[in-house]
Design a protein around this motif. Structure first.
Motif, mmCIF file in Angstrom:
data_model
loop_
_atom_site.group_PDB
_atom_site.id
_atom_site.type_symbol
_atom_site.label_atom_id
_atom_site.label_comp_id
_atom_site.label_asym_id
_atom_site.label_seq_id
_atom_site.Cartn_x
_atom_site.Cartn_y
_atom_site.Cartn_z
ATOM 1 N N GLY A 1 0.818 -1.214 0.000
ATOM 2 C CA GLY A 1 0.000 0.000 0.000
ATOM 3 C C GLY A 1 0.849 1.260 0.000
ATOM 4 O O GLY A 1 0.441 2.302 -0.514
ATOM 5 N N PHE A 2 2.033 1.177 0.601
ATOM 6 C CA PHE A 2 2.938 2.338 0.671
ATOM 7 C C PHE A 2 3.544 2.618 -0.698
ATOM 8 O O PHE A 2 3.503 3.748 -1.191
ATOM 9 C CB PHE A 2 4.034 2.043 1.711
ATOM 10 N N THR A 3 4.106 1.589 -1.336
ATOM 11 C CA THR A 3 4.724 1.799 -2.641
ATOM 12 C C THR A 3 3.643 1.813 -3.723
ATOM 13 O O THR A 3 2.547 1.302 -3.526
ATOM 14 C CB THR A 3 5.730 0.683 -2.971
ATOM 15 N N ALA B 1 -7.761 2.528 -0.195
ATOM 16 C CA ALA B 1 -6.700 1.544 0.053
ATOM 17 C C ALA B 1 -7.259 0.264 0.664
ATOM 18 O O ALA B 1 -6.757 -0.837 0.390
ATOM 19 C CB ALA B 1 -5.636 2.143 0.970
ATOM 20 N N VAL B 2 -8.309 0.396 1.477
ATOM 21 C CA VAL B 2 -8.922 -0.777 2.111
ATOM 22 C C VAL B 2 -9.502 -1.710 1.044
ATOM 23 O O VAL B 2 -9.553 -2.926 1.228
ATOM 24 C CB VAL B 2 -9.996 -0.298 3.126
ATOM 25 N N VAL B 3 -9.900 -1.146 -0.080
ATOM 26 C CA VAL B 3 -10.375 -1.956 -1.208
ATOM 27 C C VAL B 3 -9.207 -2.379 -2.105
ATOM 28 O O VAL B 3 -9.104 -3.531 -2.523
ATOM 29 C CB VAL B 3 -11.430 -1.173 -2.032
ATOM 30 N N GLY B 4 -8.301 -1.438 -2.372
ATOM 31 C CA GLY B 4 -7.225 -1.680 -3.345
ATOM 32 C C GLY B 4 -6.261 -2.775 -2.945
ATOM 33 O O GLY B 4 -5.885 -3.614 -3.765
ATOM 34 N N ALA B 5 -5.823 -2.780 -1.682
ATOM 35 C CA ALA B 5 -4.807 -3.761 -1.261
ATOM 36 C C ALA B 5 -5.343 -5.201 -1.317
ATOM 37 O O ALA B 5 -4.687 -6.072 -1.904
ATOM 38 C CB ALA B 5 -4.263 -3.397 0.117
#
Lengths: 170, 124
Positions: free
Chosen positions: A104-106, B10-14
Protein backbone atom coordinates in the motif's frame (compact mmCIF):
# COMPACT_ATOMS: atom_id res chain seq x y z
CA UNK A 1 -1.87 -26.48 -12.36
CA UNK A 2 1.24 -25.27 -10.57
CA UNK A 3 4.48 -27.19 -10.48
CA UNK A 4 7.05 -26.62 -7.77
CA UNK A 5 9.66 -24.05 -8.73
CA UNK A 6 13.10 -25.61 -8.30
CA UNK A 7 15.23 -24.04 -5.61
CA UNK A 8 12.72 -23.43 -2.86
CA UNK A 9 11.09 -20.08 -2.49
CA UNK A 10 8.80 -18.82 -5.21
CA UNK A 11 9.23 -15.60 -7.14
CA UNK A 12 6.06 -13.86 -5.99
CA UNK A 13 6.43 -12.96 -2.30
CA UNK A 14 2.74 -12.20 -1.85
CA UNK A 15 1.15 -15.24 -3.42
CA UNK A 16 3.08 -18.50 -3.25
CA UNK A 17 0.69 -21.13 -4.50
CA UNK A 18 3.44 -23.75 -4.32
CA UNK A 19 3.07 -23.61 -0.55
CA UNK A 20 0.14 -25.90 0.27
CA UNK A 21 -1.12 -23.68 3.09
CA UNK A 22 -1.41 -20.76 0.68
CA UNK A 23 -3.41 -22.75 -1.87
CA UNK A 24 -6.36 -22.73 0.53
CA UNK A 25 -8.90 -20.01 -0.13
CA UNK A 26 -7.84 -16.84 1.71
CA UNK A 27 -9.54 -16.42 5.05
CA UNK A 28 -11.33 -13.27 6.07
CA UNK A 29 -8.66 -12.46 8.63
CA UNK A 30 -5.95 -12.55 5.93
CA UNK A 31 -7.91 -10.10 3.77
CA UNK A 32 -8.61 -7.94 6.84
CA UNK A 33 -4.89 -7.86 7.69
CA UNK A 34 -4.07 -6.86 4.08
CA UNK A 35 -6.76 -4.14 4.11
CA UNK A 36 -5.54 -2.74 7.46
CA UNK A 37 -1.91 -2.80 6.32
CA UNK A 38 -2.85 -1.25 2.99
CA UNK A 39 -4.68 1.59 4.78
CA UNK A 40 -1.59 2.27 6.93
CA UNK A 41 0.81 2.14 3.99
CA UNK A 42 -1.35 4.36 1.77
CA UNK A 43 -1.83 6.85 4.64
CA UNK A 44 1.94 7.10 5.06
CA UNK A 45 2.35 7.63 1.30
CA UNK A 46 -0.39 10.30 1.37
CA UNK A 47 1.39 12.01 4.28
CA UNK A 48 4.75 12.04 2.53
CA UNK A 49 3.08 13.49 -0.58
CA UNK A 50 1.54 16.31 1.49
CA UNK A 51 4.87 17.13 3.15
CA UNK A 52 6.86 16.95 -0.07
CA UNK A 53 4.67 17.96 -3.03
CA UNK A 54 6.21 17.76 -6.50
CA UNK A 55 5.98 20.93 -8.56
CA UNK A 56 4.85 20.70 -12.20
CA UNK A 57 7.66 19.41 -14.40
CA UNK A 58 9.87 18.65 -11.39
CA UNK A 59 11.42 15.34 -10.40
CA UNK A 60 8.84 13.54 -8.18
CA UNK A 61 11.14 12.98 -5.19
CA UNK A 62 8.32 11.95 -2.81
CA UNK A 63 7.25 8.95 -4.91
CA UNK A 64 10.89 8.15 -5.65
CA UNK A 65 11.85 7.87 -1.97
CA UNK A 66 8.59 6.13 -1.07
CA UNK A 67 9.25 3.42 -3.63
CA UNK A 68 12.97 3.08 -2.86
CA UNK A 69 12.44 2.85 0.91
CA UNK A 70 9.52 0.43 0.48
CA UNK A 71 11.74 -1.79 -1.68
CA UNK A 72 14.51 -1.76 0.94
CA UNK A 73 12.00 -2.71 3.63
CA UNK A 74 10.55 -5.63 1.66
CA UNK A 75 14.11 -6.92 1.16
CA UNK A 76 14.56 -6.97 4.95
CA UNK A 77 11.09 -8.41 5.59
CA UNK A 78 11.24 -11.25 3.09
CA UNK A 79 14.68 -12.44 4.25
CA UNK A 80 13.56 -12.37 7.89
CA UNK A 81 10.33 -14.23 7.08
CA UNK A 82 11.68 -16.85 4.72
CA UNK A 83 15.31 -17.35 5.78
CA UNK A 84 16.10 -15.63 9.06
CA UNK A 85 14.36 -17.45 11.85
CA UNK A 86 14.14 -20.94 13.24
CA UNK A 87 10.42 -20.73 13.83
CA UNK A 88 7.78 -19.87 11.27
CA UNK A 89 6.49 -16.31 11.60
CA UNK A 90 2.90 -15.62 12.54
CA UNK A 91 0.75 -16.36 9.45
CA UNK A 92 -0.55 -12.79 9.34
CA UNK A 93 2.89 -11.10 9.35
CA UNK A 94 3.45 -11.41 5.60
CA UNK A 95 -0.12 -10.40 4.60
CA UNK A 96 -0.09 -7.41 6.98
CA UNK A 97 3.44 -6.05 6.50
CA UNK A 98 4.39 -7.31 3.02
CA UNK A 99 1.16 -7.34 1.01
CA UNK A 100 -0.60 -4.66 3.06
CA UNK A 101 1.74 -2.00 4.48
CA UNK A 102 4.56 -2.12 1.91
CA UNK A 103 2.25 -2.90 -1.02
CA UNK A 104 0.00 0.00 0.00
CA UNK A 105 2.94 2.34 0.67
CA UNK A 106 4.72 1.80 -2.64
CA UNK A 107 2.96 2.52 -5.91
CA UNK A 108 3.57 1.62 -9.52
CA UNK A 109 0.59 3.52 -10.95
CA UNK A 110 1.63 6.93 -9.58
CA UNK A 111 5.18 6.27 -10.84
CA UNK A 112 3.86 5.53 -14.36
CA UNK A 113 1.47 8.54 -14.34
CA UNK A 114 4.29 10.85 -13.21
CA UNK A 115 6.59 9.42 -15.90
CA UNK A 116 3.85 9.97 -18.49
CA UNK A 117 3.07 13.46 -17.19
CA UNK A 118 6.70 14.57 -17.43
CA UNK A 119 6.86 13.27 -21.02
CA UNK A 120 3.62 15.10 -21.88
CA UNK A 121 5.02 18.29 -20.32
CA UNK A 122 8.01 18.12 -22.65
CA UNK A 123 10.40 17.24 -19.82
CA UNK A 124 11.76 14.14 -21.55
CA UNK A 125 15.12 14.21 -19.75
CA UNK A 126 13.53 14.49 -16.31
CA UNK A 127 11.01 11.77 -17.28
CA UNK A 128 13.70 9.32 -18.40
CA UNK A 129 15.89 10.14 -15.38
CA UNK A 130 12.91 9.55 -13.08
CA UNK A 131 11.92 6.26 -14.76
CA UNK A 132 15.47 4.91 -14.87
CA UNK A 133 16.67 6.13 -11.46
CA UNK A 134 13.59 4.72 -9.72
CA UNK A 135 14.11 1.27 -11.25
CA UNK A 136 17.84 1.29 -10.51
CA UNK A 137 17.51 2.62 -6.95
CA UNK A 138 14.56 0.31 -6.13
CA UNK A 139 16.38 -2.79 -7.36
CA UNK A 140 19.61 -1.69 -5.68
CA UNK A 141 17.71 -1.09 -2.42
CA UNK A 142 15.97 -4.46 -2.38
CA UNK A 143 19.22 -6.26 -3.25
CA UNK A 144 21.33 -4.38 -0.68
CA UNK A 145 18.72 -4.69 2.07
CA UNK A 146 18.26 -8.42 1.45
CA UNK A 147 22.03 -9.00 1.35
CA UNK A 148 22.71 -7.10 4.60
CA UNK A 149 19.78 -8.80 6.34
CA UNK A 150 21.06 -12.21 5.21
CA UNK A 151 24.48 -11.43 6.68
CA UNK A 152 23.08 -10.20 9.98
CA UNK A 153 20.33 -12.81 10.33
CA UNK A 154 22.64 -15.57 9.12
CA UNK A 155 25.29 -14.84 11.75
CA UNK A 156 22.60 -14.48 14.42
CA UNK A 157 21.12 -17.92 13.87
CA UNK A 158 24.26 -19.82 12.85
CA UNK A 159 24.81 -22.73 15.26
CA UNK A 160 27.81 -22.70 17.59
CA UNK A 161 30.88 -24.61 16.33
CA UNK A 162 30.95 -28.31 17.15
CA UNK A 163 27.23 -28.61 17.65
CA UNK A 164 25.33 -30.84 15.25
CA UNK A 165 22.57 -29.48 13.09
CA UNK A 166 22.15 -26.30 11.12
CA UNK A 167 19.53 -23.68 10.82
CA UNK A 168 16.30 -24.79 9.26
CA UNK A 169 14.35 -22.78 6.75
CA UNK A 170 11.70 -20.82 8.62
CA UNK B 1 -11.38 14.29 5.00
CA UNK B 2 -9.04 13.49 2.08
CA UNK B 3 -7.15 11.13 4.35
CA UNK B 4 -10.35 9.16 5.04
CA UNK B 5 -10.94 8.87 1.28
CA UNK B 6 -7.37 7.56 0.83
CA UNK B 7 -7.99 4.97 3.55
CA UNK B 8 -11.33 3.96 1.99
CA UNK B 9 -9.66 3.45 -1.39
CA UNK B 10 -6.70 1.54 0.05
CA UNK B 11 -8.92 -0.78 2.11
CA UNK B 12 -10.37 -1.96 -1.21
CA UNK B 13 -7.22 -1.68 -3.34
CA UNK B 14 -4.81 -3.76 -1.26
CA UNK B 15 -7.04 -6.86 -0.89
CA UNK B 16 -8.05 -6.50 -4.55
CA UNK B 17 -4.35 -6.67 -5.51
CA UNK B 18 -3.89 -9.82 -3.44
CA UNK B 19 -6.99 -11.53 -4.88
CA UNK B 20 -6.11 -10.56 -8.48
CA UNK B 21 -2.52 -11.72 -7.97
CA UNK B 22 -3.81 -15.08 -6.65
CA UNK B 23 -6.30 -15.45 -9.49
CA UNK B 24 -3.62 -14.79 -12.14
CA UNK B 25 -0.92 -16.91 -10.45
CA UNK B 26 -3.27 -19.92 -10.27
CA UNK B 27 -3.86 -19.77 -14.03
CA UNK B 28 -0.32 -20.12 -15.36
CA UNK B 29 2.63 -22.39 -14.88
CA UNK B 30 5.61 -20.12 -15.57
CA UNK B 31 8.00 -18.44 -13.14
CA UNK B 32 7.22 -15.02 -14.61
CA UNK B 33 5.32 -12.95 -12.00
CA UNK B 34 2.27 -12.32 -14.17
CA UNK B 35 0.08 -11.59 -11.13
CA UNK B 36 1.92 -8.41 -10.14
CA UNK B 37 2.48 -7.49 -13.79
CA UNK B 38 -1.28 -7.62 -14.51
CA UNK B 39 -2.34 -5.82 -11.35
CA UNK B 40 0.18 -2.99 -11.93
CA UNK B 41 -0.93 -2.60 -15.56
CA UNK B 42 -4.59 -2.51 -14.49
CA UNK B 43 -3.86 0.14 -11.85
CA UNK B 44 -1.98 2.22 -14.45
CA UNK B 45 -4.96 1.98 -16.82
CA UNK B 46 -7.33 3.12 -14.07
CA UNK B 47 -5.10 5.95 -12.86
CA UNK B 48 -4.51 7.08 -16.45
CA UNK B 49 -8.28 7.14 -16.92
CA UNK B 50 -8.76 9.14 -13.73
CA UNK B 51 -6.03 11.61 -14.75
CA UNK B 52 -7.64 12.03 -18.18
CA UNK B 53 -11.08 12.54 -16.63
CA UNK B 54 -9.76 15.20 -14.23
CA UNK B 55 -7.97 17.00 -17.10
CA UNK B 56 -11.26 16.95 -19.04
CA UNK B 57 -12.96 18.63 -16.09
CA UNK B 58 -14.90 15.59 -14.87
CA UNK B 59 -14.89 14.06 -11.41
CA UNK B 60 -15.46 15.56 -7.99
CA UNK B 61 -12.68 16.78 -5.70
CA UNK B 62 -12.79 13.52 -3.75
CA UNK B 63 -12.12 11.31 -6.77
CA UNK B 64 -8.34 11.73 -6.75
CA UNK B 65 -7.71 10.83 -3.07
CA UNK B 66 -10.29 8.01 -3.14
CA UNK B 67 -9.57 6.40 -6.52
CA UNK B 68 -6.08 7.67 -7.31
CA UNK B 69 -4.05 7.86 -4.09
CA UNK B 70 -6.13 5.24 -2.29
CA UNK B 71 -7.44 2.64 -4.73
CA UNK B 72 -4.87 2.74 -7.56
CA UNK B 73 -1.99 3.46 -5.19
CA UNK B 74 -2.76 0.42 -3.06
CA UNK B 75 -3.75 -1.73 -6.04
CA UNK B 76 -0.31 -1.24 -7.60
CA UNK B 77 2.97 -2.06 -5.89
CA UNK B 78 6.62 -1.27 -6.43
CA UNK B 79 7.95 -3.34 -3.53
CA UNK B 80 6.58 -6.67 -4.79
CA UNK B 81 7.63 -5.79 -8.36
CA UNK B 82 11.23 -5.13 -7.36
CA UNK B 83 11.45 -8.10 -5.01
CA UNK B 84 10.18 -10.42 -7.76
CA UNK B 85 12.74 -8.98 -10.16
CA UNK B 86 15.48 -9.61 -7.59
CA UNK B 87 14.27 -13.19 -7.11
CA UNK B 88 14.27 -13.82 -10.86
CA UNK B 89 17.83 -12.49 -11.17
CA UNK B 90 19.10 -14.40 -8.12
CA UNK B 91 17.68 -17.64 -9.44
CA UNK B 92 19.36 -17.26 -12.81
CA UNK B 93 16.42 -16.02 -14.87
CA UNK B 94 18.27 -12.86 -15.87
CA UNK B 95 16.33 -12.47 -19.13
CA UNK B 96 12.98 -12.71 -17.32
CA UNK B 97 14.20 -10.18 -14.73
CA UNK B 98 15.06 -7.66 -17.47
CA UNK B 99 11.83 -8.47 -19.33
CA UNK B 100 9.84 -7.89 -16.14
CA UNK B 101 11.37 -4.44 -15.63
CA UNK B 102 11.13 -3.26 -19.24
CA UNK B 103 7.72 -4.90 -19.78
CA UNK B 104 6.21 -3.49 -16.58
CA UNK B 105 7.46 0.05 -17.22
CA UNK B 106 6.51 0.14 -20.92
CA UNK B 107 3.12 -1.54 -20.45
CA UNK B 108 2.46 0.72 -17.45
CA UNK B 109 3.26 3.81 -19.51
CA UNK B 110 1.12 2.54 -22.40
CA UNK B 111 -1.77 1.76 -20.03
CA UNK B 112 -1.60 5.29 -18.57
CA UNK B 113 -1.80 6.77 -22.08
CA UNK B 114 -4.62 4.46 -23.15
CA UNK B 115 -6.65 5.18 -20.02
CA UNK B 116 -6.06 8.90 -20.34
CA UNK B 117 -7.04 9.01 -24.04
CA UNK B 118 -10.22 6.97 -23.48
CA UNK B 119 -11.24 9.16 -20.54
CA UNK B 120 -10.62 12.37 -22.51
CA UNK B 121 -12.83 11.04 -25.32
CA UNK B 122 -15.54 10.02 -22.87
CA UNK B 123 -15.55 13.20 -20.78
CA UNK B 124 -14.68 15.76 -23.43
Amino acid sequence: MTRPVPGGEAIDPDVDLHVPAQRAEPQGRVLAAIAAGGALGASARFGVGLLWPAGPGAFPWATFWINVSGCALIGVLMVLISEGGRSAPHPLVRPFLGVGVLGGFTTFSTYAVEFSGLLDAGRAQVALAYAGLTVAAALGAVWAAASVTRLVAGSAVRPAPGRPGGRGRG
Amino acid sequence: MNWLLVVAGAVVGAPLRYLTDRAVQSRHDSVFPWGTFVVNAAACLLLGGLTGAVLAGAGSSGAVPLLGTGLCGALSTYSTFSYETLRLAERGWKFLAVANVLGSVLVGLGAVHLGSQVARQLFA
